[in-house]
Design an enzyme around this catalytic site. Structure first.
Site, PDB file in Angstrom:
ATOM      1  N   ASP A  67       0.813  -1.211   0.000  1.00 39.28           N
ATOM      2  CA  ASP A  67       0.000   0.000   0.000  1.00 39.28           C
ATOM      3  C   ASP A  67       0.851   1.267   0.000  1.00 39.28           C
ATOM      4  OD1 ASP A  67      -2.122  -1.737   0.246  1.00 39.28           O
ATOM      5  OD2 ASP A  67      -2.967  -0.805   2.045  1.00 39.28           O
ATOM      6  N   HIS A 219       3.673  -2.421   3.052  1.00 35.41           N
ATOM      7  CA  HIS A 219       3.689  -1.060   2.527  1.00 35.41           C
ATOM      8  C   HIS A 219       5.000  -0.777   1.799  1.00 35.41           C
ATOM      9  CE1 HIS A 219       0.609  -0.919   5.653  1.00 35.41           C
ATOM     10  NE2 HIS A 219       0.120   0.151   5.042  1.00 35.41           N
TER      11      HIS A 219
END
Length: 376
Positions: A67, A219
């Site tokens: 992400d 992430h």
């Protein structure tokens, strides 16, 4: 797979009440959809439930997801590690970051990874109006289309706030499956520097699947993510060694493999001259050894091509490993992960062979350093 109204984890608890209230208000008026945006031609019809595991398209599947990127300091290194293992993942990109770094979005797509919509500015969608939510989603899809020519098949709301019909509904209407996760590695809580102990925590969380079809949250954006990069080799090795198929969130699989030692995989920005400079050989020698692969023009090489490197130097410093080793001279922009991706070895093997040269932090290498690349 989680139906609308499922439970939330620690990252979501603060927004739980706001999400419910926003859902009630929006359901009474219906979602307000923005202008039409492109939809990927190969997107299947969206699954109208929020996925927190992949469909059981194989006995064991795992979807690695990232992400908040693309992020120049992190995303290339993540892509290098994935490529070194022949593994594809899903990147949920922020629209503002995609607009700033379309080259990275193009690289993500070019290397076979799936791209998802993670909104434009990473807001709590439950606090926005229906029109505001539509704008966040549509601006991001347009940025992805501008970079790649095709729209995303997946959507993930910031903070995992995407379970209400008020938020999931507009994504479905735009042809996107909404994707949650079953494993939160909590890499978003990273310290701001290199931390082997935190890397071990990421690995431990990522490799506790609890099901045969996990979706793993990591992430590549939002700040310092080199600890995530460092953990990724072990995470991939765990699932690969246990027979998992690496898939996208819909269970569509694609995994490759390594290759023989002594090869170099072309990366974005490479030229024969720059590759030669890193291997103590000449571009003409590389071209002569790879003419059939490259074609008649030595100035045209393609990302992902596997080139044989002839006449590379021996082992100047006593490397590890049982095969023939080569030398590599660090170039601007290199990381151990990117160097490893070009040589079919892991960054840990390179670091182990060059610890005395590199020093205690494998995240700090210097242009001009001569590194031993252990043989495959």
């Amino acid at each position: 797979m989680r139906a609308i109204g499922g439970t939330t984890d620690g990252r979501r608890q603060g927004a739980r009440l706001a999400t419910v209230l926003a859902a009630v208000v929006t359901l009474s008026t219906g979602p307000v959809l923005g202008g039409q945006v492109a939809r990927a031609a190969d997107c299947p019809d969206p699954v109208r439930a929020v996925l927190d595991t992949t469909p059981a398209t194989a006995e064991r599947t795992v979807a690695l997801t990232f992400d908040d990127g693309p992020w120049p300091e992190n995303t290339p290194a993540v892509l290098d590690v994935l490529r070194s293992h022949g593994v594809r993942a899903t990147f949920f990109v922020r629209g503002d970051q995609a607009a700033r770094h379309p080259d990275l979005v193009r690289r993500i797509a070019a290397e076979g990874h799936a791209i998802g919509n993670h909104t434009w500015s990473h807001p709590d969608l439950s606090r926005l109006s229906a029109a505001g939510r539509a704008t966040e989603i549509d601006r991001t899809t347009r940025a992805i289309v501008d970079a790649t020519g095709t729209g995303p098949c997946f959507f993930r709301g910031p903070y995992g706030i995407h379970h209400s019909a008020a938020i999931a509904g507009p994504a479905w209407e735009r042809g996107m499956t909404v994707v949650d996760w079953s494993i939160d590695t909590r890499d978003w809580s990273t310290p701001s520097g290199w931390s082997p102990s935190f890397q071990q925590q990421i690995v431990a969380r990522a490799t506790s699947p609890g099901s045969a079809h996990p979706i793993v949250l990591m992430h590549d954006g939002g700040g310092y993510r080199q600890n995530t990069v460092a953990a990724l080799d072990d995470i991939i090795a765990f699932y690969a060694s246990r027979g998992y198929t690496f898939t996208d969130p819909l269970g569509r699989g694609s995994s490759g493999g390594g290759g023989s030692g002594g090869a170099y995989v072309v990366r974005p920005g490479d030229t024969l001259a720059s590759i030669a400079a890193g291997h103590d050989t000449s571009w003409r020698d590389i071209y002569a050894a790879n003419r059939a692969t490259i074609g008649p023009d030595p100035g045209l090489i393609r990302v992902g091509q596997r080139l044989a490197i002839p006449g590379a130097g021996g082992d100047p410093g006593g490397g590890a490993g049982g095969g023939a080793s080569t030398a590599y001279v660090v170039r601007p922009g290199d990381t151990l992960a990117s160097i490893a991706a070009g040589h079919d070895v892991s960054w840990r093997e390179i670091y182990a062979a060059n610890r005395a040269t590199i020093g205690p932090d494998p995240g700090l290498i210097r242009v001009g350093q001569r590194l031993t690349i252990p043989g495959g």
